[in-house]
Design an enzyme around this catalytic site. Sequence first.
Site, short mmCIF file in Angstrom:
data_model
loop_
_atom_site.label_atom_id
_atom_site.label_comp_id
_atom_site.label_asym_id
_atom_site.label_seq_id
_atom_site.Cartn_x
_atom_site.Cartn_y
_atom_site.Cartn_z
N SER A 42 1.04 -1.24 0.09
CA SER A 42 0.16 -0.11 -0.07
C SER A 42 0.81 1.15 -0.28
CB SER A 42 -0.94 -0.07 1.16
OG SER A 42 -1.32 1.19 1.72
N LYS A 60 2.27 -3.98 6.60
CA LYS A 60 2.53 -4.03 5.16
C LYS A 60 4.06 -3.86 4.84
CE LYS A 60 -1.50 -4.34 3.21
NZ LYS A 60 -1.82 -5.70 2.36
N TYR A 87 -1.64 -1.02 10.78
CA TYR A 87 -2.03 -1.67 9.33
C TYR A 87 -0.79 -1.25 8.40
CZ TYR A 87 -3.63 -1.72 4.52
OH TYR A 87 -3.86 -1.97 3.24
P1 NAD Z 1 -11.05 -6.77 1.18
O1 NAD Z 1 -11.22 -6.67 2.87
O2 NAD Z 1 -12.33 -6.61 0.30
O3 NAD Z 1 -10.45 -8.09 0.85
C1 NAD Z 1 -9.64 -8.83 1.64
C2 NAD Z 1 -9.90 -10.33 1.58
O4 NAD Z 1 -8.99 -11.25 2.38
C3 NAD Z 1 -11.26 -10.64 2.22
O5 NAD Z 1 -12.08 -11.50 1.30
C4 NAD Z 1 -11.05 -11.29 3.45
O6 NAD Z 1 -12.41 -12.12 3.56
C5 NAD Z 1 -9.75 -12.02 3.19
N1 NAD Z 1 -9.04 -12.39 4.08
C6 NAD Z 1 -8.46 -11.57 5.39
N2 NAD Z 1 -7.88 -12.08 5.80
C7 NAD Z 1 -7.58 -13.41 5.86
C8 NAD Z 1 -7.11 -14.63 6.33
N3 NAD Z 1 -6.43 -14.55 7.19
N4 NAD Z 1 -6.96 -15.71 5.55
C9 NAD Z 1 -7.93 -15.90 4.61
N5 NAD Z 1 -8.66 -14.85 3.74
C10 NAD Z 1 -8.64 -13.61 4.46
O7 NAD Z 1 -9.98 -5.71 0.82
P2 NAD Z 1 -9.48 -5.17 -0.40
O8 NAD Z 1 -9.76 -3.79 -0.60
O9 NAD Z 1 -9.79 -6.04 -1.61
O10 NAD Z 1 -7.95 -5.26 -0.26
C11 NAD Z 1 -7.08 -6.39 -0.69
C12 NAD Z 1 -5.79 -6.19 -0.14
O11 NAD Z 1 -5.03 -5.03 -0.66
C13 NAD Z 1 -5.55 -5.97 1.33
O12 NAD Z 1 -4.41 -6.74 1.90
C14 NAD Z 1 -5.40 -4.50 1.68
O13 NAD Z 1 -4.62 -4.34 2.68
C15 NAD Z 1 -4.70 -4.04 0.26
N6 NAD Z 1 -4.85 -2.81 -0.02
C16 NAD Z 1 -6.28 -2.22 -0.13
C17 NAD Z 1 -6.26 -1.03 -0.60
C18 NAD Z 1 -7.60 -0.53 -0.58
O14 NAD Z 1 -7.81 0.82 -0.69
N7 NAD Z 1 -8.74 -1.44 -0.77
C19 NAD Z 1 -5.13 0.01 -0.51
C20 NAD Z 1 -4.10 -0.70 -0.36
C21 NAD Z 1 -3.94 -1.95 -0.19
C1 UD1 Z 2 -6.88 5.50 3.97
C2 UD1 Z 2 -5.49 5.06 4.88
C3 UD1 Z 2 -4.54 4.26 4.18
C4 UD1 Z 2 -5.10 3.33 3.38
C5 UD1 Z 2 -6.12 3.51 2.59
C6 UD1 Z 2 -6.76 2.76 1.68
C7 UD1 Z 2 -5.77 6.67 6.68
C8 UD1 Z 2 -4.96 7.67 7.57
N1 UD1 Z 2 -5.21 6.23 5.85
O1 UD1 Z 2 -6.14 6.20 3.27
O2 UD1 Z 2 -3.67 4.07 5.07
O3 UD1 Z 2 -3.97 2.86 2.55
O4 UD1 Z 2 -7.39 4.23 3.23
O5 UD1 Z 2 -7.64 1.67 2.26
O6 UD1 Z 2 -6.44 6.19 7.30
N2 UD1 Z 2 -12.22 11.69 4.04
C9 UD1 Z 2 -13.01 12.64 4.04
N3 UD1 Z 2 -14.26 12.16 4.76
C10 UD1 Z 2 -14.44 10.98 5.15
C11 UD1 Z 2 -13.47 10.04 4.72
C12 UD1 Z 2 -12.45 10.71 3.93
O7 UD1 Z 2 -12.69 13.82 4.00
O8 UD1 Z 2 -15.37 10.60 5.47
C13 UD1 Z 2 -10.87 11.95 3.07
C14 UD1 Z 2 -9.64 11.71 3.84
O9 UD1 Z 2 -9.38 13.00 4.95
C15 UD1 Z 2 -8.74 11.76 2.83
C16 UD1 Z 2 -9.32 11.52 1.49
O10 UD1 Z 2 -10.81 11.69 1.99
O11 UD1 Z 2 -7.99 13.04 2.52
C17 UD1 Z 2 -9.28 9.89 1.19
O12 UD1 Z 2 -9.48 9.04 2.57
P1 UD1 Z 2 -9.78 7.53 2.53
O13 UD1 Z 2 -10.62 7.12 1.41
O14 UD1 Z 2 -9.70 7.08 3.98
O15 UD1 Z 2 -8.07 6.98 1.86
P2 UD1 Z 2 -6.61 7.69 2.42
O16 UD1 Z 2 -6.49 8.54 3.51
O17 UD1 Z 2 -5.73 8.04 1.13
#
Ligand code: NAD
Ligand code: UD1
Length: 353
Positions: free
Chosen positions: A137, A165, A161
Amino acid sequence: MKSILLTGGAGFIGSHTCLALLEKGYQVYVIDSFVNSSPNSLDMVINIYKKKYKVSNFNLTIFKGDLRDKYFVKKVFSDIYKVNKKIDGVIHLAGLKSVFESKKDPLLYWNNNVLGTLNLLEIMDSFECINFVFSSSATVYAQTKNSLLDENSDIGPINPYGNTKLTIEKLLNDIFNSQENKSKFASLRYFNPIGAHPSGLLGESPIGIPNNIFPLIINTAMGLQKELKIYGNDWPTKDGTCIRDYIHVMDLAEAHVKVLDFLFKIKPTYFNLNIGTGLGTSVIQLVKIFEEVNDVEVPIVFDKRRMGDAPYVVADNTLSTSKFNISNKRSIEDMCRDGWKWKKLNPNGFKSF
Ligand code: NAD
Ligand code: UD1
């Protein structure tokens, strides 16, 4: 046909990645505990695939279980090797992802994210499975001024978190260095994935109350909450609200396939790669675009800054576009349109199936 193990395949990014892999002709094996997802998302992946290609068969097998259970992971590998003789590559998305929850319960996050990954890597090692794509991430970067983040930018996560990572990235680096360069590992540092499959049949279905901006914009447009709180209008940006690099979840899904294809072709390696568009959008801009393309209203109210936020988090994506040909075909308008279509068609997400 190459076979891929996809952990977390039922989740938001996983289900879209699963579809992208099937569409590229891979045999896909999913491991998911469904702790933050529903098996219905994978049923939908199968439906979309069957309809699009007018076929009745599909190359997807699902294993329900937790990566922290090492015997389960070993059994999955053994079962697959019995039938298919190999797993060509692993895309590891399974993990918990809420920053807020990770601060309240760091033990859970370290246990789930780090122990689960350790188990997976140990079993991979024993089966001589070497191709590995990890979902890291942008949260691993230290907070900076208004400059693009490249893969060599300062590192410094500020929550449990993010620490999990970064720890996994370090673990991969250590394994790579120890094994006479046997492994092929990639850590993808995602920026902000939003949107949904353009069919409106597959999308984000968070369990519990979301904290991220996009599902909250959607909930506000649906009238599920009166107004969207914007965290700070006094940031050092043009309109005073924070800027992020939003990427369409389908572009992110397809990026995994491109990176995997690259790993298959090259010598052992370990690298970190930004997956973002390189374009910044402020919170106010995002809300306005969402309102315009969907012809809806999203009432806003300004609140104080959220702790841990940074004003500007945007990728320098030179490496991903030049070396990996990752193109990011979908615009911010597409993200807003597709995300809204998904929610309108499935107001309760996969819970309503
Ligand atoms: P999500 O929660 O929708 O998907 C994660 C999946 O992993 C879920 O289906 C959950 O049931 C499964 N899971 C969690 N722990 C597990 C375990 N121990 N064993 C088996 N299954 C397990 O999340 P996502 O948004 O699809 O994210 C996927 C990955 O990407 C995550 O690792 C997350 O940290 C990373 N990531 C997501 C974002 C984002 O904004 N969505 C941003 C950066 C990184
Ligand atoms: C957040 C996490 C980051 C994670 C990412 C994706 C924090 C500090 N960071 O990032 O670690 O990788 O999500 O899961 O939580 N915002 C509002 N109102 C809201 C929600 C968000 O104004 O109700 C703003 C936030 O201040 C930010 C932007 O929207 O400026 C995006 O927020 P968000 O979607 O939570 O993502 P990140 O902050 O980039």
